[in-house]
Design an enzyme around this catalytic site. Structure first.
Site, PDB file in Angstrom:
ATOM      1  N   SER A   1      30.133  31.716  36.920  1.00 63.74           N
ATOM      2  CA  SER A   1      30.102  32.728  37.975  1.00 63.74           C
ATOM      3  C   SER A   1      30.199  34.131  37.385  1.00 63.74           C
ATOM      4  O   SER A   1      30.826  34.336  36.330  1.00 63.74           O
ATOM      5  CB  SER A   1      31.296  32.488  38.900  1.00 63.74           C
ATOM      6  OG  SER A   1      31.544  33.614  39.690  1.00 63.74           O
TER       7      SER A   1
ATOM      8  N   TYR B   1      40.324  32.340  40.242  1.00 62.04           N
ATOM      9  CA  TYR B   1      39.065  31.585  40.248  1.00 62.04           C
ATOM     10  C   TYR B   1      38.202  31.984  39.046  1.00 62.04           C
ATOM     11  O   TYR B   1      37.708  31.125  38.300  1.00 62.04           O
ATOM     12  CB  TYR B   1      38.321  31.853  41.565  1.00 62.04           C
ATOM     13  CG  TYR B   1      36.871  31.487  41.525  1.00 62.04           C
ATOM     14  CD1 TYR B   1      36.477  30.156  41.552  1.00 62.04           C
ATOM     15  CD2 TYR B   1      35.883  32.476  41.429  1.00 62.04           C
ATOM     16  CE1 TYR B   1      35.126  29.825  41.494  1.00 62.04           C
ATOM     17  CE2 TYR B   1      34.549  32.152  41.375  1.00 62.04           C
ATOM     18  CZ  TYR B   1      34.165  30.827  41.406  1.00 62.04           C
ATOM     19  OH  TYR B   1      32.843  30.500  41.335  1.00 62.04           O
TER      20      TYR B   1
ATOM     21  N   LYS C   1      36.864  29.795  35.661  1.00 63.41           N
ATOM     22  CA  LYS C   1      35.454  29.682  35.218  1.00 63.41           C
ATOM     23  C   LYS C   1      35.328  30.093  33.748  1.00 63.41           C
ATOM     24  O   LYS C   1      34.622  29.454  32.966  1.00 63.41           O
ATOM     25  CB  LYS C   1      34.544  30.547  36.097  1.00 63.41           C
ATOM     26  CG  LYS C   1      34.320  29.986  37.488  1.00 63.41           C
ATOM     27  CD  LYS C   1      33.390  28.784  37.458  1.00 63.41           C
ATOM     28  CE  LYS C   1      33.276  28.100  38.802  1.00 63.41           C
ATOM     29  NZ  LYS C   1      32.480  26.884  38.777  1.00 63.41           N
TER      30      LYS C   1
END
Ligand code: UDP
Length: 322
Positions: free
Chosen positions: A116, A140, A144
Site C-alpha cells: 500500500s 496499518y 504493510k
C-alpha cells in the site's frame, strides 16, 4: 501456472481471480470469508475456506502443486488499526509469516504481495516514487512495510522471490458485472458516496476543507481495481521470466480532490450527493499521487480503466442494483 490467491473472495482479490482466469491460469482461492464474500467466488476457481492463522489449512492448500501465491488477505482500515493494533499485528504480520513459512515447507518460491501507499506516510515530494522515504503514519501502514521487509529477508535467506505492489486508492468494479459483492460498512470515499446515493447513509462527511489544495479538500490518486488486477498478472509474469524480486507503485499519477469526486459522481449518476464538512481526519496528508513509471516501464502496465468517469460508472452499476 497454478496460483493460490489468498484473500481471493475480497474486493480486490475477486478482481485478481477474474484477471488470472482470463489469462488462462489455474486458480485456487483461499479465504476465511471474514470480509470476503461467497458471491465473489468464481465457479472456475477451486475454493478452500480457511484462515491465514491456520497453518494446517494453509499447508493443505499450498501443497497442491501451487506455482505461486498472491497474498491479499489482511486487515486494511487505517483508523481501526490505530484503535486495535493487536488485530492488525496478528492478521497482517502473523498471517504473512504463516504464509511465508508454509511456502518454504511446500517449496513455493514466488509471491505477489498487496502492499500500500500507506508505507510512505506523509509525502516529502510528489508524485511519490518507490525511492520515497518510508515513514508510515498508521499502524496499518507499518504492518504493510514490515511485511515487505519479511519478503526481503525470505528472499535473501531462502530465495523466495516477491513482487510487492503498492496500491494507491483502489476503486471501481468489474465492467462486466462479474464481481457483485459490496463491502460491509465501507470506510473509503467512493463506496460511502455510493451509499449516500442509494440513501443507505444520510450524507457524506467531507473530512476537512481547509487543506492546501485548490478546493481545500484532500487529493488522492484513484486507481481502478481492474487495472490493479492486471498488474498482478503482469507481476507473476515478471517473477516467472526474471526470477527477481521488486516493488512497484500502482497509481494513475493524477490527483482528484474529494469535492471533485463528489461533483463527478453527481454528473455521472444524475443524483445529488448530500454532504457536510467535518474536521480533518487524523493522519490524512493533503495530497498523495503516485509516480507509476516503474510499473509502466518494467511490467509494461498501463492504467487503462482509471478515468474518473469509468471509476464512477462501474461502481454505480453495482450499487444501483442494491
Ligand atoms: N474521505 C472523506 N469522507 C469519508 C471518507 C473519506 O472526506 O467519509 C476523504 C479522506 O479524508 C481522504 C479521501 O476521502 O482525503 C480518501 O479517503 P479513503 O479513506 O477512501 O482513502 P485513503 O486516502 O485514506 O487511503
Amino acid at each position: 501456472m497454478h496460483i493460490l490467491v489468498i484473500g481471493g473472495a475480497g474486493y480486490i482479490g475477486s478482481h485478481v481471480v477474474k484477471a488470472l482466469l482470463l489469462n488462462g491460469d489455474k486458480v485456487t482461492v483461499f479465504d476465511d470469508l471474514s470480509t470476503g464474500q461467497q458471491i465473489n467466488l468464481f465457479p472456475q476457481a477451486h475454493f478452500i475456506k480457511g484462515s491465514i492463522l491456520d497453518t494446517d489449512a494453509l499447508g493443505r492448500a499450498m501443497c497442491q502443486n501451487v506455482d505461486a501465491v498472491v497474498l491479499l488477505a489482511g486487515k486494511k482500515a487505517v483508523g481501526e488499526s490505530m484503535e486495535n493494533p493487536a488485530k492488525y499485528a496478528v492478521n497482517n504480520l502473523t498471517g504473512c509469516i504463516n504464509v511465508l513459512n508454509t511456502m518454504l515447507e511446500c517449496d513455493v518460491k514466488k509471491i505477489v504481495f498487496s502492499s500500500s501507499a500507506a508505507v510512505y506516510g506523509a509525502p516529502t515530494y510528489l508524485p511519490i516514487d518507490e525511492n520515497h522515504p518510508l515513514n508510515p503514519t498508521s499502524f496499518y501502514g507499518f504492518t504493510k512495510l514490515e511485511m515487505e521487509r519479511l519478503l526481503h529477508w525470505y528472499d535473501t535467506l531462502k530465495g523466495i522471490k516477491s513482487v510487492a505492489l503498492r496500491y494507491f486508492n483502489a476503486v471501481g468494479y468489474d465492467a462486466e458485472g462479474d464481481v457483485k459483492g459490496l463491502e460491509n460498512n465501507p470506510q473509503n470515499l467512493l463506496p460511502i458516496i455510493m451509499e449516500v446515493a442509494i440513501e443507505k447513509r444520510p450524507m457524506l462527511c467531507i473530512f476537512g476543507n481547509d487543506y492546501d489544495t485548490p478546493d481545500g479538500t484532500c487529493i488522492r490518486d484513484y486507481i481502478h481495481v481492474t487495472d490493479l488486477a492486471d498488474a498482478h498478472v503482469k507481476a507473476l509474469k515478471f517473477l516467472k521470466e526474471t526470477g527477481q524480486s521488486d516493488i512497484f507503485n500502482l497509481g494513475t499519477q493524477n490527483g482528484i480532490s474529494v469535492l471533485e469526486m463528489v461533483q463527478a459522481t453527481e454528473e455521472v449518476i444524475g443524483r445529488k450527493i448530500k454532504s457536510v464538512y467535518e474536521s480533518r481526519r487524523p493522519g490524512d496528508p493533503s495530497k498523495l499521487t503516485a509516480c507509476a513509471e516503474k510499473a509502466q516501464n518494467i511490467l509494461h502496465w498501463q492504467p487503462l480503466h482509471s478515468s474518473v468517469e469509468n471509476i464512477i460508472r462501474t461502481t454505480w452499476a453495482v450499487y444501483q442494483k442494491k
